[in-house]
Design an enzyme around this catalytic site. Structure first.
Site, PDB file in Angstrom:
ATOM      1  N   LYS A  13      19.964  23.684 -58.265  1.00  0.00           N
ATOM      2  CA  LYS A  13      21.334  23.137 -58.241  1.00  0.00           C
ATOM      3  C   LYS A  13      22.372  24.258 -58.127  1.00  0.00           C
ATOM      4  O   LYS A  13      23.308  24.163 -57.343  1.00  0.00           O
ATOM      5  CB  LYS A  13      21.621  22.307 -59.509  1.00  0.00           C
ATOM      6  CG  LYS A  13      20.749  21.068 -59.658  1.00  0.00           C
ATOM      7  CD  LYS A  13      21.205  20.177 -60.797  1.00  0.00           C
ATOM      8  CE  LYS A  13      21.050  20.791 -62.177  1.00  0.00           C
ATOM      9  NZ  LYS A  13      19.656  21.022 -62.599  1.00  0.00           N
ATOM     10  N   ARG A  87      24.912  14.746 -67.221  1.00  0.00           N
ATOM     11  CA  ARG A  87      23.486  14.847 -67.535  1.00  0.00           C
ATOM     12  C   ARG A  87      23.010  13.700 -68.413  1.00  0.00           C
ATOM     13  O   ARG A  87      21.816  13.666 -68.756  1.00  0.00           O
ATOM     14  CB  ARG A  87      23.243  16.145 -68.289  1.00  0.00           C
ATOM     15  CG  ARG A  87      22.531  17.243 -67.483  1.00  0.00           C
ATOM     16  CD  ARG A  87      22.407  18.413 -68.413  1.00  0.00           C
ATOM     17  NE  ARG A  87      21.483  19.419 -68.044  1.00  0.00           N
ATOM     18  CZ  ARG A  87      21.826  20.602 -67.515  1.00  0.00           C
ATOM     19  NH1 ARG A  87      23.069  20.860 -67.213  1.00  0.00           N
ATOM     20  NH2 ARG A  87      20.904  21.512 -67.293  1.00  0.00           N
ATOM     21  N   ARG A 126      12.492  32.939 -62.736  1.00  0.00           N
ATOM     22  CA  ARG A 126      13.937  33.069 -62.518  1.00  0.00           C
ATOM     23  C   ARG A 126      14.505  34.214 -63.358  1.00  0.00           C
ATOM     24  O   ARG A 126      14.161  34.389 -64.516  1.00  0.00           O
ATOM     25  CB  ARG A 126      14.614  31.750 -62.906  1.00  0.00           C
ATOM     26  CG  ARG A 126      16.116  31.798 -62.743  1.00  0.00           C
ATOM     27  CD  ARG A 126      16.700  30.428 -62.603  1.00  0.00           C
ATOM     28  NE  ARG A 126      16.853  29.726 -63.872  1.00  0.00           N
ATOM     29  CZ  ARG A 126      17.473  28.562 -63.982  1.00  0.00           C
ATOM     30  NH1 ARG A 126      17.953  27.954 -62.906  1.00  0.00           N
ATOM     31  NH2 ARG A 126      17.576  27.973 -65.141  1.00  0.00           N
ATOM     32  N   ARG A 155      16.803  34.102 -68.935  1.00  0.00           N
ATOM     33  CA  ARG A 155      17.563  33.246 -69.851  1.00  0.00           C
ATOM     34  C   ARG A 155      16.643  32.812 -70.988  1.00  0.00           C
ATOM     35  O   ARG A 155      15.481  32.499 -70.770  1.00  0.00           O
ATOM     36  CB  ARG A 155      18.072  32.005 -69.096  1.00  0.00           C
ATOM     37  CG  ARG A 155      19.329  32.283 -68.308  1.00  0.00           C
ATOM     38  CD  ARG A 155      19.687  31.151 -67.370  1.00  0.00           C
ATOM     39  NE  ARG A 155      19.572  29.798 -67.949  1.00  0.00           N
ATOM     40  CZ  ARG A 155      20.002  28.707 -67.321  1.00  0.00           C
ATOM     41  NH1 ARG A 155      20.565  28.785 -66.135  1.00  0.00           N
ATOM     42  NH2 ARG A 155      19.867  27.529 -67.891  1.00  0.00           N
ATOM     43  N   ARG A 166      13.084  21.311 -72.017  1.00  0.00           N
ATOM     44  CA  ARG A 166      14.142  20.891 -71.097  1.00  0.00           C
ATOM     45  C   ARG A 166      13.640  19.810 -70.142  1.00  0.00           C
ATOM     46  O   ARG A 166      14.393  18.927 -69.751  1.00  0.00           O
ATOM     47  CB  ARG A 166      14.664  22.105 -70.313  1.00  0.00           C
ATOM     48  CG  ARG A 166      15.524  23.007 -71.189  1.00  0.00           C
ATOM     49  CD  ARG A 166      15.725  24.355 -70.570  1.00  0.00           C
ATOM     50  NE  ARG A 166      16.572  24.320 -69.396  1.00  0.00           N
ATOM     51  CZ  ARG A 166      16.581  25.268 -68.462  1.00  0.00           C
ATOM     52  NH1 ARG A 166      15.766  26.296 -68.540  1.00  0.00           N
ATOM     53  NH2 ARG A 166      17.396  25.182 -67.447  1.00  0.00           N
TER      54      ARG A 166
HETATM   55  P1  AMP Z   1      22.176  24.753 -66.870  1.00  0.00           P
HETATM   56  O1  AMP Z   1      22.633  26.124 -66.545  1.00  0.00           O
HETATM   57  O2  AMP Z   1      22.890  23.676 -66.106  1.00  0.00           O
HETATM   58  O3  AMP Z   1      20.676  24.605 -66.812  1.00  0.00           O
HETATM   59  O4  AMP Z   1      22.583  24.503 -68.405  1.00  0.00           O
HETATM   60  C1  AMP Z   1      22.052  25.303 -69.449  1.00  0.00           C
HETATM   61  C2  AMP Z   1      22.084  24.532 -70.755  1.00  0.00           C
HETATM   62  O5  AMP Z   1      23.448  24.220 -71.081  1.00  0.00           O
HETATM   63  C3  AMP Z   1      21.368  23.203 -70.741  1.00  0.00           C
HETATM   64  O6  AMP Z   1      19.969  23.322 -70.957  1.00  0.00           O
HETATM   65  C4  AMP Z   1      22.076  22.479 -71.878  1.00  0.00           C
HETATM   66  O7  AMP Z   1      21.637  22.948 -73.139  1.00  0.00           O
HETATM   67  C5  AMP Z   1      23.514  22.934 -71.713  1.00  0.00           C
HETATM   68  N1  AMP Z   1      24.247  22.031 -70.804  1.00  0.00           N
HETATM   69  C6  AMP Z   1      24.788  22.338 -69.590  1.00  0.00           C
HETATM   70  N2  AMP Z   1      25.361  21.266 -69.018  1.00  0.00           N
HETATM   71  C7  AMP Z   1      25.174  20.244 -69.901  1.00  0.00           C
HETATM   72  C8  AMP Z   1      25.498  18.868 -69.886  1.00  0.00           C
HETATM   73  N3  AMP Z   1      26.130  18.309 -68.837  1.00  0.00           N
HETATM   74  N4  AMP Z   1      25.153  18.110 -70.960  1.00  0.00           N
HETATM   75  C9  AMP Z   1      24.536  18.654 -72.025  1.00  0.00           C
HETATM   76  N5  AMP Z   1      24.158  19.934 -72.094  1.00  0.00           N
HETATM   77  C10 AMP Z   1      24.477  20.740 -71.039  1.00  0.00           C
END
Ligand code: AMP
Length: 214
Positions: A13, A87, A126, A155, A166
């Site tokens: 994404k 999400r 990654r 990360r 996740r």
């Molecule tokens: P990402 O970089 O989009 O994978 O986001 C990293 C982490 O941030 C996720 O695993 C969640 O813990 C948190 N996070 C990011 N966006 C959201 C969202 N829309 N709703 C809830 N948690 C989020």
């Protein structure tokens, strides 16, 4: 244009959102990036989000929507690609309400499809540049030669135990959004496997026709 990229962690994404933002001159909004930046600055949002993120759990909807509202308000809810938001069903309902209160317009929701076993492999490879936040994949999208290996970090939530958590969270809480958007005719399925340029071309082909107006 308003675009939402939807799909499991590791579907690409972030990579595709950057390309779409550049190609269509859209604002790229990533709630994950916003939280990582808040954690780095050790501000209130960061302190609240940190433990959820490190455990591979979702940050509570109220905090996520607050952060999203601030970012969307700043760009007047126009010309955006959302990456990692919404999400959950409450977040998508919040977004529809929020956009409904703004000027009309269509929302293109792109469903990036990748199997779980591929995701585990992709995420474990990654790496992120500690300063720029640039994302690489050691196998598929290696960093350029001038990037120092010591500047590449994994990360915390890309470690195997977090990846599994996740994926469970994705299937339980995020996958139901597929139905939510499909029912309203706004979802376009895209095979997210293969070279970055090929996936981008597939996504771009779904953005040509206007999606149904909310
Ligand atoms: P990402 O970089 O989009 O994978 O986001 C990293 C982490 O941030 C996720 O695993 C969640 O813990 C948190 N996070 C990011 N966006 C959201 C969202 N829309 N709703 C809830 N948690 C989020």
């Amino acid at each position: 244009m308003r675009v939402v990229l939807f799909g499991p962690p590791g579907a690409g994404k972030g990579t595709q959102a950057k390309k779409i933002a550049a190609a269509y001159k859209l604002n790229h909004l990533s709630t994950g990036d916003m939280f990582r930046s808040a954690i780095k600055h050790d501000n209130e949002v960061g302190r609240e989000a940190k433990s959820y993120i490190e455990k591979g759990r979702l940050v509570p909807d109220t905090l996520v929507c607050e952060v999203a509202r601030e970012a969307l308000d700043e760009i007047e809810a126009e010309q955006f690609v959302l990456d990692g938001f919404p999400r959950t069903i409450p977040q998508s309902e919040w977004l529809d309400d929020y956009l409904g209160s703004k000027r009309g317009g269509s929302l293109h929701v792109v469903n990036m499809i990748v199997d779980d076993d591929i995701i585990v492999r992709r995420l474990s490879q990654r790496r992120m540049h500690r300063e720029t936040g640039a994302i690489y994949n050691l196998a598929l999208n290696p960093p350029p030669a001038d990037v120092r290996p010591e500047d590449l970090i994994q990360r915390v939530d890309d470690r195997p135990e977090s990846i599994r958590r996740r994926l469970v969270v994705y299937h339980e809480q995020t996958a139901p959004l597929e139905d939510y958007y499909r029912k309203s005719g706004r979802l376009a399925d895209v095979d997210a496997l293969g070279p970055i340029e090929d996936v981008f071309a597939r996504i771009a082909s779904t953005l040509v026709e206007p999606a149904s107006v909310q």
